[in-house]
Design an enzyme around this catalytic site. Structure first.
Site, mmCIF file in Angstrom:
data_model
loop_
_atom_site.group_PDB
_atom_site.id
_atom_site.type_symbol
_atom_site.label_atom_id
_atom_site.label_comp_id
_atom_site.label_asym_id
_atom_site.label_seq_id
_atom_site.Cartn_x
_atom_site.Cartn_y
_atom_site.Cartn_z
ATOM 1 N N LYS A 126 10.462 -11.018 0.190
ATOM 2 C CA LYS A 126 9.224 -11.782 0.422
ATOM 3 C C LYS A 126 9.431 -12.956 1.361
ATOM 4 O O LYS A 126 8.505 -13.342 2.072
ATOM 5 C CB LYS A 126 8.650 -12.281 -0.915
ATOM 6 N N LYS A 210 7.612 1.539 -0.783
ATOM 7 C CA LYS A 210 6.764 1.391 -1.970
ATOM 8 C C LYS A 210 5.302 1.181 -1.570
ATOM 9 O O LYS A 210 5.038 0.490 -0.593
ATOM 10 C CB LYS A 210 7.276 0.160 -2.724
ATOM 11 N N LYS A 213 0.489 -3.948 -1.718
ATOM 12 C CA LYS A 213 -0.689 -4.595 -1.129
ATOM 13 C C LYS A 213 -0.311 -5.332 0.148
ATOM 14 O O LYS A 213 -1.172 -5.694 0.942
ATOM 15 C CB LYS A 213 -1.402 -5.506 -2.125
HETATM 16 P P1 TYM Z 1 2.613 -7.267 -9.337
HETATM 17 O O1 TYM Z 1 1.357 -8.034 -9.440
HETATM 18 O O2 TYM Z 1 3.289 -7.170 -8.014
HETATM 19 O O3 TYM Z 1 2.401 -5.789 -9.822
HETATM 20 C C1 TYM Z 1 1.757 -5.511 -11.056
HETATM 21 C C2 TYM Z 1 2.387 -4.304 -11.722
HETATM 22 O O4 TYM Z 1 2.259 -3.148 -10.881
HETATM 23 C C3 TYM Z 1 3.541 -2.549 -10.711
HETATM 24 N N1 TYM Z 1 3.618 -1.940 -9.374
HETATM 25 C C4 TYM Z 1 3.927 -0.661 -9.146
HETATM 26 N N2 TYM Z 1 4.225 0.343 -9.985
HETATM 27 C C5 TYM Z 1 4.470 1.554 -9.427
HETATM 28 N N3 TYM Z 1 4.449 1.791 -8.089
HETATM 29 C C6 TYM Z 1 4.157 0.800 -7.213
HETATM 30 N N4 TYM Z 1 4.122 1.046 -5.913
HETATM 31 C C7 TYM Z 1 3.883 -0.503 -7.733
HETATM 32 N N5 TYM Z 1 3.554 -1.687 -7.174
HETATM 33 C C8 TYM Z 1 3.395 -2.555 -8.189
HETATM 34 C C9 TYM Z 1 4.531 -3.700 -10.854
HETATM 35 O O5 TYM Z 1 5.824 -3.240 -11.175
HETATM 36 C C10 TYM Z 1 3.895 -4.479 -11.983
HETATM 37 O O6 TYM Z 1 4.204 -3.900 -13.233
HETATM 38 N N6 TYM Z 1 6.126 -10.265 -11.135
HETATM 39 C C11 TYM Z 1 5.046 -9.387 -11.549
HETATM 40 C C12 TYM Z 1 3.994 -10.069 -12.380
HETATM 41 C C13 TYM Z 1 4.524 -10.767 -13.579
HETATM 42 C C14 TYM Z 1 5.054 -10.144 -14.750
HETATM 43 C C15 TYM Z 1 5.420 -11.209 -15.610
HETATM 44 C C16 TYM Z 1 5.243 -8.822 -15.144
HETATM 45 C C17 TYM Z 1 4.585 -12.108 -13.756
HETATM 46 N N7 TYM Z 1 5.135 -12.364 -14.990
HETATM 47 C C18 TYM Z 1 5.972 -10.970 -16.871
HETATM 48 C C19 TYM Z 1 5.800 -8.587 -16.390
HETATM 49 C C20 TYM Z 1 6.164 -9.640 -17.241
HETATM 50 C C21 TYM Z 1 4.394 -8.849 -10.289
HETATM 51 O O7 TYM Z 1 4.480 -9.446 -9.240
HETATM 52 O O8 TYM Z 1 3.662 -7.778 -10.437
#
Ligand code: TYM
Length: 348
Positions: A126, A210, A213
């Site tokens: 990032k 992957k 967004k």
């Molecule tokens: P975020 O907002 O990027 O993504 C949300 C969830 O979607 C999953 N994900 C995917 N799964 C499969 N294929 C993909 N291409 C894909 N892109 C995204 C992510 O793995 C996630 O489960 N850091 C986290 C948010 C967070 C969090 C937490 C999660 C903050 N605190 C505590 C769990 C526990 C994040 O940026 O997710």
């Protein structure tokens, strides 16, 4: 990582709790749906107590327009509800509405080691070439994530595969806290649930990247806001290769795009990839793609329609978020009070 739980330390003995979050930073896509949202609902429906939040504190590690942030938060909440989460069963809340997240994150900043954070690949991705211009928050992002999880003493954390390293760091922080302060079993070492049917949905334009967004090409992803024609068009134009649909047992290592489409089909239809492979073996993509498009539209249309309905009634979403924040704070505040005691802060 350097610290792990000592095998002789007493294990955590609290109740089972599931926790996960999604960032409030814009459009959700099929990867979020299959890797996260759909799994949360499955876990809830199996009777697991779930805490699901909108990670707005994480969102501001990169610039967010203050005029849009609250709407983005409501949009994620709408996606939770539209994908089947029931606020009577699951606690749904905005992270920033529960102060304890920031409070525990600070304490964990003093537990986590710089060397651990230096190894986080997501920060490297990032921040890119401009590390020194990134926010400090982006760097300590995984520490806040550990606070999110351990505040609720969560025992399982369902996420896509991209969060695996952050979940390992959470376990390291829990183990170090328990060890440093001599409170074995105080925090659980949460289990990462990153083994769902589609833990890594790939781009429709490049099977080695992957679905994300942040990909500049909108054609690379299916957004939860796309309508049926757009979804069908993106699937029709998705990258494949010169071959036909594979035979069961055939290696797909050299055909990542084909593997991805089969994985998506299997995850959307709750079938195994082997089963789907057998059904389409030897057929051309011209036969497979329209079926995948129909399936995607059929699966996502009710979710997107319900999201739109909810977004038109922000008051309903706000009620859910407020109630969730109160219920979450009751648990989180109790943990922070215990932690402050353990750390030895003045109580007055
Ligand atoms: P975020 O907002 O990027 O993504 C949300 C969830 O979607 C999953 N994900 C995917 N799964 C499969 N294929 C993909 N291409 C894909 N892109 C995204 C992510 O793995 C996630 O489960 N850091 C986290 C948010 C967070 C969090 C937490 C999660 C903050 N605190 C505590 C769990 C526990 C994040 O940026 O997710």
């Amino acid at each position: 990582m350097s610290e792990t739980a000592s095998p002789s330390a007493p294990a955590y003995s609290g109740p089972r709790r599931i926790l996960s979050g999604i960032q409030a930073s814009g459009a959700l896509h099929l990867g979020n749906y299959l890797g996260a949202l759909k799994r949360f609902t499955q876990l809830q429906d199996q009777g697991a107590p779930c805490f699901l939040f909108v990670a707005d504190l994480h969102a501001i590690t990169v610039w967010q327009d203050p005029n849009l942030l609250a709407a983005q938060t409501r949009e994620i909440a709408a996606a939770y509800l539209a994908s089947g989460l029931d606020p009577a069963k699951s606690v749904i809340f905005p992270q920033s509405a529960v102060r304890a997240h920031s409070e525990l994150a600070w304490i964990f900043n003093c537990v986590a080691r710089l060397g651990w954070l230096d190894r986080m690949t997501q920060f490297k991705e990032k921040s890119g070439k401009h590390k020194e211009r990134s926010s400090v928050g982006l760097y300590t992002y995984p520490v806040l994530q550990a606070a999110d999880i351990l505040l609720y003493k969560a025992t399982e954390v369902p996420t896509g595969e991209d969060q695996k390293q952050h979940l390992e760091l959470t376990r390291d922080i829990a183990a170090k806290f328990n060890g440093d302060f001599g409170v074995p079993g105080f925090f659980p070492l949460p289990e990462p649930l990153t083994q769902g049917p589609a833990p890594r949905v790939m781009s429709l334009r490049d099977g080695t990247a992957k679905m994300s967004k942040s990909d500049p090409s909108d054609a690379s992803r299916i957004n939860l806001t796309d309508d049926a024609d757009v979804i069908a068009g993106k699937i029709r134009k998705s990258k494949t290769d010169m071959g036909v649909m594979p035979e069961p047992g055939e290696s797909l290592d050299a055909r990542p795009e084909v593997r991805n489409l089969l994985t998506i089909y299997a995850a959307l239809s709750d079938r195994s990839r082997d089963d789907v492979t057998a059904e389409f073996a030897g057929q051309g993509f011209g036969a497979f793609k329209p079926k995948l498009a129909d399936l995607a539209v059929e699966s996502l249309a009710p979710v997107t329609a319900e999201m739109r309905r909810l977004m038109a009634d922000p008051a309903e979403i706000d009620r859910v978020l407020k109630d969730g924040a109160d219920r979450a704070a009751a648990v989180a505040d109790a943990t922070v009070a215990e932690v402050k005691d353990v750390v030895g802060f003045w109580k007055g």
